[in-house]
Design a protein around this motif. Structure first.
Motif, PDB file in Angstrom:
ATOM      1  N   ASP A 147      83.756-140.483   1.085  1.00 20.97           N
ATOM      2  CA  ASP A 147      82.842-141.112   0.121  1.00 20.97           C
ATOM      3  C   ASP A 147      81.460-140.460   0.138  1.00 20.97           C
ATOM      4  O   ASP A 147      80.500-140.999  -0.397  1.00 20.97           O
ATOM      5  CB  ASP A 147      82.711-142.606   0.434  1.00 20.97           C
ATOM      6  N   ILE A 148      81.356-139.293   0.735  1.00 20.28           N
ATOM      7  CA  ILE A 148      80.078-138.609   0.906  1.00 20.28           C
ATOM      8  C   ILE A 148      79.821-137.694  -0.284  1.00 20.28           C
ATOM      9  O   ILE A 148      80.672-136.864  -0.627  1.00 20.28           O
ATOM     10  CB  ILE A 148      80.080-137.775   2.205  1.00 20.28           C
ATOM     11  N   PRO A 149      78.654-137.805  -0.925  1.00 19.87           N
ATOM     12  CA  PRO A 149      78.353-136.882  -2.028  1.00 19.87           C
ATOM     13  C   PRO A 149      78.219-135.449  -1.512  1.00 19.87           C
ATOM     14  O   PRO A 149      77.511-135.193  -0.538  1.00 19.87           O
ATOM     15  CB  PRO A 149      77.026-137.408  -2.584  1.00 19.87           C
ATOM     16  N   TRP A 150      78.933-134.539  -2.153  1.00 19.21           N
ATOM     17  CA  TRP A 150      78.943-133.151  -1.685  1.00 19.21           C
ATOM     18  C   TRP A 150      79.414-132.258  -2.822  1.00 19.21           C
ATOM     19  O   TRP A 150      80.258-132.649  -3.620  1.00 19.21           O
ATOM     20  CB  TRP A 150      79.893-133.022  -0.486  1.00 19.21           C
ATOM     21  N   GLY A 151      78.889-131.058  -2.907  1.00 20.63           N
ATOM     22  CA  GLY A 151      79.165-130.159  -4.025  1.00 20.63           C
ATOM     23  C   GLY A 151      80.289-129.188  -3.796  1.00 20.63           C
ATOM     24  O   GLY A 151      80.316-128.134  -4.447  1.00 20.63           O
ATOM     25  N   GLY A 152      81.227-129.497  -2.898  1.00 17.20           N
ATOM     26  CA  GLY A 152      82.343-128.597  -2.619  1.00 17.20           C
ATOM     27  C   GLY A 152      83.426-128.703  -3.659  1.00 17.20           C
ATOM     28  O   GLY A 152      83.213-129.260  -4.736  1.00 17.20           O
ATOM     29  N   PRO A 153      84.628-128.179  -3.369  1.00 16.28           N
ATOM     30  CA  PRO A 153      85.057-127.690  -2.058  1.00 16.28           C
ATOM     31  C   PRO A 153      84.710-126.218  -1.826  1.00 16.28           C
ATOM     32  O   PRO A 153      84.301-125.504  -2.734  1.00 16.28           O
ATOM     33  CB  PRO A 153      86.576-127.851  -2.136  1.00 16.28           C
ATOM     34  N   ILE A 154      84.935-125.814  -0.560  1.00 16.12           N
ATOM     35  CA  ILE A 154      84.909-124.401  -0.218  1.00 16.12           C
ATOM     36  C   ILE A 154      86.266-124.040   0.374  1.00 16.12           C
ATOM     37  O   ILE A 154      86.997-124.900   0.876  1.00 16.12           O
ATOM     38  CB  ILE A 154      83.799-124.060   0.801  1.00 16.12           C
ATOM     39  N   GLY A 155      86.601-122.774   0.301  1.00 14.74           N
ATOM     40  CA  GLY A 155      87.780-122.251   0.985  1.00 14.74           C
ATOM     41  C   GLY A 155      87.341-121.188   1.959  1.00 14.74           C
ATOM     42  O   GLY A 155      86.290-120.540   1.776  1.00 14.74           O
ATOM     43  N   ALA A 156      88.109-120.994   3.010  1.00 10.95           N
ATOM     44  CA  ALA A 156      87.770-119.987   4.021  1.00 10.95           C
ATOM     45  C   ALA A 156      89.030-119.231   4.419  1.00 10.95           C
ATOM     46  O   ALA A 156      90.090-119.835   4.612  1.00 10.95           O
ATOM     47  CB  ALA A 156      87.138-120.647   5.243  1.00 10.95           C
ATOM     48  N   VAL A 157      88.914-117.924   4.542  1.00 12.78           N
ATOM     49  CA  VAL A 157      90.020-117.082   4.987  1.00 12.78           C
ATOM     50  C   VAL A 157      89.487-116.026   5.940  1.00 12.78           C
ATOM     51  O   VAL A 157      88.292-115.745   5.995  1.00 12.78           O
ATOM     52  CB  VAL A 157      90.743-116.377   3.806  1.00 12.78           C
ATOM     53  N   ARG A 158      90.411-115.445   6.703  1.00 13.69           N
ATOM     54  CA  ARG A 158      90.107-114.278   7.530  1.00 13.69           C
ATOM     55  C   ARG A 158      90.800-113.077   6.900  1.00 13.69           C
ATOM     56  O   ARG A 158      91.952-113.173   6.482  1.00 13.69           O
ATOM     57  CB  ARG A 158      90.610-114.498   8.960  1.00 13.69           C
ATOM     58  N   ILE A 159      90.085-111.961   6.857  1.00 18.17           N
ATOM     59  CA  ILE A 159      90.642-110.736   6.303  1.00 18.17           C
ATOM     60  C   ILE A 159      90.674-109.675   7.401  1.00 18.17           C
ATOM     61  O   ILE A 159      89.657-109.400   8.049  1.00 18.17           O
ATOM     62  CB  ILE A 159      89.823-110.221   5.096  1.00 18.17           C
ATOM     63  N   GLY A 160      91.845-109.086   7.619  1.00 17.62           N
ATOM     64  CA  GLY A 160      91.983-107.954   8.522  1.00 17.62           C
ATOM     65  C   GLY A 160      92.360-106.712   7.740  1.00 17.62           C
ATOM     66  O   GLY A 160      92.629-106.770   6.523  1.00 17.62           O
ATOM     67  N   ARG A 161      92.368-105.574   8.420  1.00 16.77           N
ATOM     68  CA  ARG A 161      92.785-104.320   7.759  1.00 16.77           C
ATOM     69  C   ARG A 161      93.566-103.471   8.749  1.00 16.77           C
ATOM     70  O   ARG A 161      93.041-103.090   9.804  1.00 16.77           O
ATOM     71  CB  ARG A 161      91.576-103.544   7.234  1.00 16.77           C
ATOM     72  N   ILE A 162      94.819-103.215   8.418  1.00 15.30           N
ATOM     73  CA  ILE A 162      95.692-102.393   9.265  1.00 15.30           C
ATOM     74  C   ILE A 162      96.214-101.233   8.425  1.00 15.30           C
ATOM     75  O   ILE A 162      96.782-101.446   7.349  1.00 15.30           O
ATOM     76  CB  ILE A 162      96.862-103.221   9.831  1.00 15.30           C
ATOM     77  N   ASP A 163      95.992-100.027   8.904  1.00 14.92           N
ATOM     78  CA  ASP A 163      96.426 -98.815   8.188  1.00 14.92           C
ATOM     79  C   ASP A 163      95.909 -98.804   6.753  1.00 14.92           C
ATOM     80  O   ASP A 163      96.615 -98.413   5.809  1.00 14.92           O
ATOM     81  CB  ASP A 163      97.956 -98.701   8.197  1.00 14.92           C
ATOM     82  N   GLY A 164      94.669 -99.253   6.580  1.00 15.52           N
ATOM     83  CA  GLY A 164      94.047 -99.210   5.266  1.00 15.52           C
ATOM     84  C   GLY A 164      94.429-100.332   4.328  1.00 15.52           C
ATOM     85  O   GLY A 164      93.924-100.401   3.206  1.00 15.52           O
ATOM     86  N   GLN A 165      95.286-101.271   4.764  1.00 16.11           N
ATOM     87  CA  GLN A 165      95.734-102.370   3.925  1.00 16.11           C
ATOM     88  C   GLN A 165      95.113-103.688   4.394  1.00 16.11           C
ATOM     89  O   GLN A 165      95.151-104.005   5.579  1.00 16.11           O
ATOM     90  CB  GLN A 165      97.261-102.484   3.957  1.00 16.11           C
ATOM     91  N   PHE A 166      94.557-104.443   3.448  1.00 12.40           N
ATOM     92  CA  PHE A 166      93.975-105.732   3.783  1.00 12.40           C
ATOM     93  C   PHE A 166      95.077-106.760   4.058  1.00 12.40           C
ATOM     94  O   PHE A 166      96.118-106.761   3.396  1.00 12.40           O
ATOM     95  CB  PHE A 166      93.081-106.249   2.653  1.00 12.40           C
ATOM     96  N   ILE A 167      94.821-107.630   5.035  1.00  8.13           N
ATOM     97  CA  ILE A 167      95.759-108.682   5.420  1.00  8.13           C
ATOM     98  C   ILE A 167      95.014-110.004   5.413  1.00  8.13           C
ATOM     99  O   ILE A 167      93.896-110.107   5.944  1.00  8.13           O
ATOM    100  CB  ILE A 167      96.343-108.413   6.823  1.00  8.13           C
ATOM    101  N   ILE A 168      95.631-111.028   4.842  1.00  9.95           N
ATOM    102  CA  ILE A 168      95.031-112.357   4.770  1.00  9.95           C
ATOM    103  C   ILE A 168      95.469-113.176   5.981  1.00  9.95           C
ATOM    104  O   ILE A 168      96.657-113.259   6.283  1.00  9.95           O
ATOM    105  CB  ILE A 168      95.430-113.078   3.473  1.00  9.95           C
ATOM    106  N   ASN A 169      94.513-113.775   6.654  1.00  7.05           N
ATOM    107  CA  ASN A 169      94.757-114.617   7.828  1.00  7.05           C
ATOM    108  C   ASN A 169      95.698-113.953   8.837  1.00  7.05           C
ATOM    109  O   ASN A 169      96.797-114.457   9.130  1.00  7.05           O
ATOM    110  CB  ASN A 169      95.320-115.980   7.411  1.00  7.05           C
ATOM    111  N   PRO A 170      95.306-112.801   9.389  1.00  5.81           N
ATOM    112  CA  PRO A 170      96.153-112.117  10.370  1.00  5.81           C
ATOM    113  C   PRO A 170      96.346-112.969  11.620  1.00  5.81           C
ATOM    114  O   PRO A 170      95.487-113.772  11.994  1.00  5.81           O
ATOM    115  CB  PRO A 170      95.365-110.838  10.694  1.00  5.81           C
ATOM    116  N   THR A 171      97.487-112.790  12.275  1.00  5.80           N
ATOM    117  CA  THR A 171      97.754-113.459  13.546  1.00  5.80           C
ATOM    118  C   THR A 171      96.954-112.776  14.651  1.00  5.80           C
ATOM    119  O   THR A 171      96.345-111.717  14.450  1.00  5.80           O
ATOM    120  CB  THR A 171      99.241-113.394  13.886  1.00  5.80           C
ATOM    121  N   PHE A 172      96.974-113.370  15.864  1.00  6.57           N
ATOM    122  CA  PHE A 172      96.299-112.747  16.996  1.00  6.57           C
ATOM    123  C   PHE A 172      96.835-111.340  17.250  1.00  6.57           C
ATOM    124  O   PHE A 172      96.074-110.415  17.540  1.00  6.57           O
ATOM    125  CB  PHE A 172      96.474-113.605  18.253  1.00  6.57           C
ATOM    126  N   GLU A 173      98.143-111.177  17.137  1.00  2.57           N
ATOM    127  CA  GLU A 173      98.744-109.869  17.372  1.00  2.57           C
ATOM    128  C   GLU A 173      98.274-108.862  16.332  1.00  2.57           C
ATOM    129  O   GLU A 173      97.966-107.706  16.649  1.00  2.57           O
ATOM    130  CB  GLU A 173     100.274-109.988  17.342  1.00  2.57           C
TER     131      GLU A 173
END
Length: 750
Positions: A144-170
């Protein structure tokens, strides 16, 4: 009471489902959700106070993240076996979640808002930090809180020149980019990145890619708010009286302009502005405290507007610099005669002294967290004492801001730290902020580079950092290089970039407005690149390369490899053997589980002696090799000689001398040292020795032939002689274990 029905909403991000759930947990909170990726789950609850908080002129928001080790099936390692104060990682996740949600609350809101998150499940495959940011946003959306969201958040990695969304620890371990990005539908709000010298154009591509990747998270939250969210409460919004603002502007605008035009230091300008404000409050408000606060807020708004308009309309900054101009820089190394390295970096009124310490592998930091990394070999700590801003405050330990700034500086240097195989040291750097007026975190990066080079650490490349600012009104904007404190306070962005001449190693952005576009970020990154190269040139004038040698009092580490089955012999019962070697040679010895031995010493003689002793403990007897050993036991048929630590062999009476021997003790007694040759090792490991072979100068083959003749000739064979020798004495099973930290990772925590 019937069981509440949970509602789930799914966003497909990077080909994998992220599941939002609400309605089942924490029914009395303003809003509560769980967010799940794989088997990693984070809970978040957002709650707002009923009334505005009195006597505050800011929005009272607190964001907390608590790491629960049960989420990974672990019991805390502390004495009390429960979580204590938040770990560094938990504090960083809380800050990561706070920064993108804060700008979206209504301006002038004074009701206290609290967002609390904790880990429910950790699968050790999917990081929890990005889930926490999305959970905070989702909890606010259904609340019930006034707020101007939403927001989204992701992690981007890059392996061999290719972007990866939300990479695992490995996957993160293989990636040359670790970018965390949060934003709204239209714009980017927060950026946090570590990178292995990634070029600016690649970073801009990653930002655009990340902003597109987070859109499904916004869709899912909007759907969730529409179907399961509470109606938003109305809260009072505190606004400054426009008429009062205009009245104060008319009274003091010219005086403020004159103060800004006059040459000044930070303290001189602050004192003059404070005096002007006090006179105005006394004149307009008198003893009325309520009216005094209104005058103060109106004065601040006038001051802010004047500074911003001067920058936008005239390109004129408070200290007279051009938008892309850097304050004067000077550097120095070798400040401390006993620290292993030290670097002093000064930029304008910002000054940081960084001191480096080199340690052994056992001194790596042990981590008790929900991440698969167990130790950290490179550590950066940051201290911000009150005298650095001319203030007096009690010292209460490190604040969340200090931990965050230290982590940012650490992240910037990790890509250039040599791997353990090349430089087997634990490194701790401490940045002492001595004076602050604009980005001390980036000054810490520069001071750390100087300290590492002064230490003789063979870093891959020097790293520098710069803080950028932004003033934006509508479509008009001005990007500022090397912002000072006032510009940070009154501006719209704090954008910090660190890197080498080749590319970016760390990036952090905080935004006070509702986001910026990738195009604006591209321009800011290019302006920051030029500034970074200028600063690097200034630093390299003082020390152009790492010193070729470590400081005389820094430890030298020698690495040797031993068979794993010999580790117990080196450690000895209860660690007795390794302690004795360390005491005798004045060294520190760490042993890895793979048999890697690290010998640290400030003297070459001590390291060489320790190495010799360890190699003797690991040596395997060979036929034909000659040893000088001590007689440990005498029998009627021969003498037992310790030829290596804990390894005995037998010299038969017939092999004790060139002449016939009537009694063993006619030649040797217990404690005597004699030189012998190994003539035989049987299938049970029992060793046959010959002193006669050494005296006669026989070859191993000749020694074996004479020994065989001796066994079958006229020499009387005492009882038991036919055993042919003694097996090596086995050392007792060691009770000590190799140091857990003796095999640390190749860099800081990524």
């Amino acid at each position: 009471m019937n069981k509440p029905e949970a509602k789930q909403f799914t966003a497909i991000v990077g080909g994998r489902p992220i599941i939002f759930e609400t309605g089942k947990l924490a029914g009395q909170a303003g809003g509560a959700v769980t967010v799940r990726l794989g088997d990693s789950v984070v809970f978040a609850a957002a709650t707002m106070g009923d009334k505005p908080k009195e006597d505050v002129d800011f929005f009272p928001l607190t964001v907390e993240y608590e790491e629960r080790l049960y989420a990974g099936g672990r019991i805390p390692g502390s004495f009390f076996r429960r979580e204590g104060k938040p770990s560094e990682e938990a504090i960083l996740i809380a800050r990561l979640s706070d920064r993108p949600i804060r700008p979206l609350f209504p301006k002038g809101m004074r009701n206290e808002v609290q967002v609390i998150m904790f880990s429910i499940s950790a699968d050790m495959e999917n990081p929890l930090d990005i889930l926490a940011v999305n959970a905070a946003s989702a909890a606010l959306m259904v609340s019930d809180i006034p707020w101007g969201g939403p927001i989204g958040a992701v992690r981007i990695g890059r392996i061999d020149g290719q972007f990866i969304i939300n990479p695992t620890f490995e996957q993160k371990e293989k990636s040359d980019l670790d970018l965390r990005i949060a934003g709204t539908r239209e714009a980017i709000l927060m950026v946090e990145a570590g990178a292995n010298e990634v070029p600016e154009d690649v970073m801009v591509e990653a930002l655009a890619f990340g902003h597109q990747a987070l859109q499904p998270l916004i869709d899912a939250q909007l759907q969730m708010a529409a179907e399961a969210g509470k109606p938003k409460r109305e809260v009072p919004i505190f606004e400054i009286d426009p008429a009062l603002v205009e009245a104060i502007r008319a009274r003091v605008a010219e005086q403020i302009e004159a103060l800004l035009d006059a040459p000044h230091t930070k303290s001189e300008l602050n004192d003059a502005i404070d005096a002007l404000e006090e006179n105005l409050v006394a004149e307009l408000a008198g003893e009325d405290a309520t009216q005094a606060r209104a005058v103060q807020e109106a004065f601040t708004e006038v001051y802010r507007a004047i500074v911003r308009r001067r920058i936008l309309d005239k390109g004129l900054r408070p200290d007279g610099r051009k938008p892309d101009e850097i304050r004067p820089i000077w550097c120095e190394v070798g400040i401390s005669p006993r620290a292993h390295g030290s670097g002093l970096f000064t930029r304008g009124e910002t000054q940081v002294l960084t001191l480096a310490t080199l340690g052994t592998p056992r001194e790596a930091q042990e981590l008790d967290s929900l991440e698969p990394v167990e130790t950290k070999r490179y550590m950066h700590h940051y201290n911000f004492p009150p005298y650095s801003t001319g203030e007096v405050k009690p010292l209460r330990g490190q604040s969340r801001r200090e931990i965050g700034h230290g982590a940012l500086a650490e992240r910037a240097l990790v890509p250039v730290i040599p791997p353990e195989e090349e430089f087997p040291y634990t490194l701790r750097l401490v940045s002492e902020v001595l004076s602050s007026n604009g980005s001390t975190s980036m000054a810490s990066v520069c001071g750390s580079t100087l300290a590492l080079m002064d230490s003789g650490v063979p870093i891959k490349a020097p790293v520098a950092g710069i803080a950028m600012g932004l003033i934006k009104e509508g479509d008009q904007y001005q990007i500022l290089t090397d912002i000072q404190g006032l510009e940070d306070h009154l501006g719209d962005m704090d954008f910090k970039v660190a890197g080498t001449a080749k590319g970016i190693t760390a990036l952090q952005m905080d935004i006070k407005i509702k986001g910026i576009t990738p195009e604006l970020m591209r321009e800011a990154l290019e302006q920051a690149r030029r500034a970074r190269l200028f600063i690097l040139d200034e630093m390299l004038k003082v020390i152009p390369a790492p010193r070729p040698e470590l400081k005389p009092h820094a430890p030298r580490i020698t690495i040797i490899k031993v068979p794993v089955d010999k580790i117990g012999a080196i450690i000895g019962p209860g660690g007795k053997m390794i302690r004795a070697i360390q005491d005798e040679t004045e060294t520190r010895i760490d042993i890895g589980e793979d048999g890697t031995v690290y010998i640290a010493a400030t003297s070459g003689n001590g390291a060489a002696l320790a190495r010799e002793k360890i190699e003797r403990l690991c040596e395997v007897p060979q036929i034909g090799r000659i040893y000088t050993g001590r007689v440990v036991r005498v029998t009627d048929f021969g003498a037992f000689v310790e030829i290596l630590p804990n390894v005995d062999g037998m010299v038969h009476i017939s092999q004790l001398d060139s002449e016939r021997v009537k009694s063993v003790e006619d030649v040797v007694r217990v404690g005597d040292e004699i030189t012998v040759m190994v003539t035989d090792i049987d299938e049970n490991g029992r060793i046959r020795l010959s002193r006669q072979a050494v005296l006669e100068g026989w070859t191993p083959e000749e020694a074996q032939a004479h020994d065989r003749n001796g066994r079958t000739g006229g020499t009387r064979k005492p009882s038991g002689e036919g055993r042919g020798g003694s097996a090596p004495r086995r050392p007792s099973a060691p009770t000590g274990k190799p140091s857990r930290g003796s095999k640390p990772p190749s860099g800081g925590r990524r």
